[in-house]
Design a protein around this motif. Structure first.
Motif, PDB file in Angstrom:
ATOM      1  N   PHE A 255       4.377  -4.026   5.732  1.00  0.00           N
ATOM      2  CA  PHE A 255       3.309  -3.159   6.225  1.00  0.00           C
ATOM      3  C   PHE A 255       2.594  -2.463   5.068  1.00  0.00           C
ATOM      4  O   PHE A 255       1.365  -2.396   5.020  1.00  0.00           O
ATOM      5  CB  PHE A 255       3.898  -2.133   7.194  1.00  0.00           C
ATOM      6  N   LEU A 256       3.355  -1.954   4.100  1.00  0.00           N
ATOM      7  CA  LEU A 256       2.751  -1.279   2.947  1.00  0.00           C
ATOM      8  C   LEU A 256       1.940  -2.250   2.093  1.00  0.00           C
ATOM      9  O   LEU A 256       0.965  -1.856   1.452  1.00  0.00           O
ATOM     10  CB  LEU A 256       3.843  -0.616   2.099  1.00  0.00           C
ATOM     11  N   SER A 257       2.346  -3.534   2.083  1.00  0.00           N
ATOM     12  CA  SER A 257       1.641  -4.532   1.274  1.00  0.00           C
ATOM     13  C   SER A 257       0.366  -5.025   1.943  1.00  0.00           C
ATOM     14  O   SER A 257      -0.649  -5.256   1.279  1.00  0.00           O
ATOM     15  CB  SER A 257       2.558  -5.733   1.017  1.00  0.00           C
ATOM     16  N   LYS A 258       0.394  -5.172   3.274  1.00  0.00           N
ATOM     17  CA  LYS A 258      -0.699  -5.829   3.978  1.00  0.00           C
ATOM     18  C   LYS A 258      -1.551  -4.885   4.835  1.00  0.00           C
ATOM     19  O   LYS A 258      -2.700  -5.199   5.151  1.00  0.00           O
ATOM     20  CB  LYS A 258      -0.148  -6.936   4.894  1.00  0.00           C
ATOM     21  N   GLY A 259      -0.991  -3.747   5.236  1.00  0.00           N
ATOM     22  CA  GLY A 259      -1.704  -2.858   6.134  1.00  0.00           C
ATOM     23  C   GLY A 259      -2.733  -1.995   5.416  1.00  0.00           C
ATOM     24  O   GLY A 259      -2.760  -1.906   4.183  1.00  0.00           O
ATOM     25  N   GLN A 260      -3.607  -1.359   6.199  1.00  0.00           N
ATOM     26  CA  GLN A 260      -4.573  -0.403   5.660  1.00  0.00           C
ATOM     27  C   GLN A 260      -3.907   0.961   5.592  1.00  0.00           C
ATOM     28  O   GLN A 260      -3.721   1.616   6.624  1.00  0.00           O
ATOM     29  CB  GLN A 260      -5.825  -0.358   6.546  1.00  0.00           C
ATOM     30  N   ILE A 261      -3.511   1.400   4.415  1.00  0.00           N
ATOM     31  CA  ILE A 261      -2.750   2.631   4.239  1.00  0.00           C
ATOM     32  C   ILE A 261      -3.689   3.763   3.836  1.00  0.00           C
ATOM     33  O   ILE A 261      -4.451   3.637   2.865  1.00  0.00           O
ATOM     34  CB  ILE A 261      -1.649   2.459   3.161  1.00  0.00           C
ATOM     35  N   LYS A 262      -3.618   4.863   4.582  1.00  0.00           N
ATOM     36  CA  LYS A 262      -4.490   6.003   4.315  1.00  0.00           C
ATOM     37  C   LYS A 262      -3.681   7.132   3.679  1.00  0.00           C
ATOM     38  O   LYS A 262      -3.017   7.910   4.355  1.00  0.00           O
ATOM     39  CB  LYS A 262      -5.145   6.490   5.614  1.00  0.00           C
ATOM     40  N   VAL A 263      -3.708   7.185   2.356  1.00  0.00           N
ATOM     41  CA  VAL A 263      -3.103   8.274   1.586  1.00  0.00           C
ATOM     42  C   VAL A 263      -4.093   8.645   0.491  1.00  0.00           C
ATOM     43  O   VAL A 263      -5.000   7.856   0.183  1.00  0.00           O
ATOM     44  CB  VAL A 263      -1.738   7.875   0.972  1.00  0.00           C
ATOM     45  N   PRO A 264      -3.972   9.833  -0.110  1.00  0.00           N
ATOM     46  CA  PRO A 264      -4.902  10.195  -1.186  1.00  0.00           C
ATOM     47  C   PRO A 264      -4.934   9.130  -2.273  1.00  0.00           C
ATOM     48  O   PRO A 264      -3.887   8.584  -2.639  1.00  0.00           O
ATOM     49  CB  PRO A 264      -4.333  11.524  -1.703  1.00  0.00           C
ATOM     50  N   PRO A 265      -6.112   8.790  -2.795  1.00  0.00           N
ATOM     51  CA  PRO A 265      -6.215   7.736  -3.811  1.00  0.00           C
ATOM     52  C   PRO A 265      -5.393   8.076  -5.045  1.00  0.00           C
ATOM     53  O   PRO A 265      -5.280   9.238  -5.438  1.00  0.00           O
ATOM     54  CB  PRO A 265      -7.715   7.697  -4.129  1.00  0.00           C
ATOM     55  N   ILE A 266      -4.812   7.037  -5.637  1.00  0.00           N
ATOM     56  CA  ILE A 266      -3.930   7.229  -6.779  1.00  0.00           C
ATOM     57  C   ILE A 266      -4.687   6.900  -8.069  1.00  0.00           C
ATOM     58  O   ILE A 266      -5.496   5.971  -8.114  1.00  0.00           O
ATOM     59  CB  ILE A 266      -2.664   6.361  -6.623  1.00  0.00           C
ATOM     60  N   SER A 267      -4.427   7.676  -9.109  1.00  0.00           N
ATOM     61  CA  SER A 267      -5.060   7.453 -10.407  1.00  0.00           C
ATOM     62  C   SER A 267      -4.163   6.558 -11.265  1.00  0.00           C
ATOM     63  O   SER A 267      -2.998   6.301 -10.933  1.00  0.00           O
ATOM     64  CB  SER A 267      -5.281   8.789 -11.128  1.00  0.00           C
ATOM     65  N   LEU A 268      -4.696   6.093 -12.381  1.00  0.00           N
ATOM     66  CA  LEU A 268      -3.912   5.276 -13.310  1.00  0.00           C
ATOM     67  C   LEU A 268      -2.709   6.059 -13.826  1.00  0.00           C
ATOM     68  O   LEU A 268      -1.593   5.529 -13.910  1.00  0.00           O
ATOM     69  CB  LEU A 268      -4.805   4.832 -14.476  1.00  0.00           C
ATOM     70  N   ARG A 269      -2.937   7.340 -14.141  1.00  0.00           N
ATOM     71  CA  ARG A 269      -1.823   8.170 -14.630  1.00  0.00           C
ATOM     72  C   ARG A 269      -0.752   8.337 -13.558  1.00  0.00           C
ATOM     73  O   ARG A 269       0.451   8.220 -13.832  1.00  0.00           O
ATOM     74  CB  ARG A 269      -2.353   9.552 -15.049  1.00  0.00           C
ATOM     75  N   LYS A 270      -1.187   8.579 -12.299  1.00  0.00           N
ATOM     76  CA  LYS A 270      -0.227   8.756 -11.216  1.00  0.00           C
ATOM     77  C   LYS A 270       0.553   7.476 -10.946  1.00  0.00           C
ATOM     78  O   LYS A 270       1.753   7.501 -10.677  1.00  0.00           O
ATOM     79  CB  LYS A 270      -0.945   9.197  -9.944  1.00  0.00           C
ATOM     80  N   MET A 271      -0.124   6.329 -11.014  1.00  0.00           N
ATOM     81  CA  MET A 271       0.572   5.067 -10.799  1.00  0.00           C
ATOM     82  C   MET A 271       1.639   4.851 -11.860  1.00  0.00           C
ATOM     83  O   MET A 271       2.747   4.386 -11.576  1.00  0.00           O
ATOM     84  CB  MET A 271      -0.421   3.899 -10.786  1.00  0.00           C
ATOM     85  N   SER A 272       1.331   5.219 -13.092  1.00  0.00           N
ATOM     86  CA  SER A 272       2.335   5.079 -14.158  1.00  0.00           C
ATOM     87  C   SER A 272       3.530   5.986 -13.895  1.00  0.00           C
ATOM     88  O   SER A 272       4.682   5.624 -14.151  1.00  0.00           O
ATOM     89  CB  SER A 272       1.717   5.382 -15.523  1.00  0.00           C
TER      90      SER A 272
END
Length: 362
Positions: A255-272
């Protein structure tokens, strides 16, 4: 502020797809004395203990006033969180068989919450942040615990008095009393370590949110449908204990891979940061030394990636995520991380999926 919301996978899907959570009317929550306990215990304390509100309470909070408010219609609606990440009582009461706890990372600020109005439009009407719940029942607590908690409640009332620019205790004591009551719960529930968002309205205000209804058992429960414009700040999902935990984990990762997930957008720094968080408890599989080696190896890779890809857009973040997946797949094929990968997953939205460690089947 890291808080956890225990729920079923069905509700989780709604939260992550739509960005909405139901705030339940406090008269219809699991504690039969919800809200009423706060009215009684706070009034008793400020009437009888030495505090700044005692004189005003003696003038304004008579027995008749108290009984009147006990009988009035309750227009307070609550969303409950806890600081406990993996607590069996929360699993069994709120998440049921292999449900989930959603970790939400709230910043130290007020959020703009939206509720539907009578015309079905979402309107910004609430500015707040989660507040701590006080477990306060005289007959349950020791004298020391009772006085310590009572003083904290008075301090919170004083804080509200100052924040709202109030000028006189006598004129505002009822408002302060009613405002703190939803955050005061029977002391028997202290293990829940609860925080709350409380949404209130009265029929004299220009904005009256739309009240919806749902069935739970035989009870028709009123609720408000509350949302955040960019979604709730979910950063981790823990799958609860149960015989089908593995199947639930696999379905959520898909679901997390294929679904439309609505959470605050993540930045490059946050992803790291989320990638580093993914490795957090890898020592359970690979040992502390190997964990540090893997982190060191990844950090070197990320450093080079960030240097070569300075943009902070979705394509760059996706490229970093793909690099991470390739790294994990390679390490998994070496045989060292296969068990860890089966129990830990990071999505492109930045949400980490894990499993509860409690060995329990309902």
């Amino acid at each position: 502020m890291e808080l956890y919301y225990y729920t079923t996978t069905e509700t989780m899907r709604y939260i992550l797809s739509e960005g909405n959570i139901f705030a339940t009317n406090m008269k219809y929550m699991n504690d039969s004395e919800e809200y009423l306990n706060g009215l009684k215990e706070v009034r008793d304390y400020i009437l009888h203990a030495e505090n700044e509100f005692k004189s005003s309470a003696e003038k304004k909070l008579s027995e008749e006033v108290y009984l009147d408010w006990r009988e009035r219609e309750v227009n307070s609606f609550s969303i409950s969180f806890t600081t406990a990440r993996d607590l069996l009582s929360q699993w069994s009461m709120y998440a049921k068989e292999s449900g989930v706890s959603l970790k939400m990372e709230f910043e130290n600020k007020d959020y703009k919450f939206l509720a539907y109005n009578g015309k079905g439009k979402k309107c910004v009407n609430y500015h707040m942040r989660p507040q701590e719940v006080y477990y306060f029942t005289k007959e349950v607590l020791s004298e020391r615990e009772y006085n310590q908690t009572g003083k904290k409640i008075v301090e919170k009332m004083k804080e509200q008095f100052e924040q709202k620019g109030m000028m006189d205790y006598d004129d505002n004591i009822i408002q302060l009393w009613l405002g703190i009551a939803p955050f005061v719960k029977r002391a028997d529930f202290g293990a829940e370590k609860e925080y709350r968002l409380v949404f209130e309205f009265n029929n004299s205000k220009s904005f009256i949110p739309r009240v919806d209804f749902r069935n739970e058992g035989s009870v028709i429960k009123p609720y408000l449908d509350i949302s955040l414009r960019e979604g709730w700040p979910v950063t981790e999902i823990v799958v609860g204990p149960g015989f089908n935990q593995n199947a639930v984990f696999d379905s959520i990762s898909y679901f997390l891979s294929k679904g439309q997930i609505k959470v605050p957008p993540i930045s490059l720094r946050k992803m790291s940061e989320r990638i580093r968080e993914y490795f957090h408890n890898i020592e359970e599989v690979a040992g502390t030394t190997k964990k540090n080696e893997l982190l060191d190896e990844w950090e070197e890779k990320y450093s080079n990636f960030a240097k070569d890809n300075p943009k902070n857009d979705r394509d760059t973040i996706k490229s970093l995520y793909n690099e991470f997946n390739a790294f994990i797949e390679r390490k998994g094929n070496e045989g060292m991380l296969q068990g860890y990968i089966r129990n830990n997953f990071l999505s492109l939205s930045g949400i980490i999926l894990r499993k509860s460690k409690i060995p329990y089947i309902y």
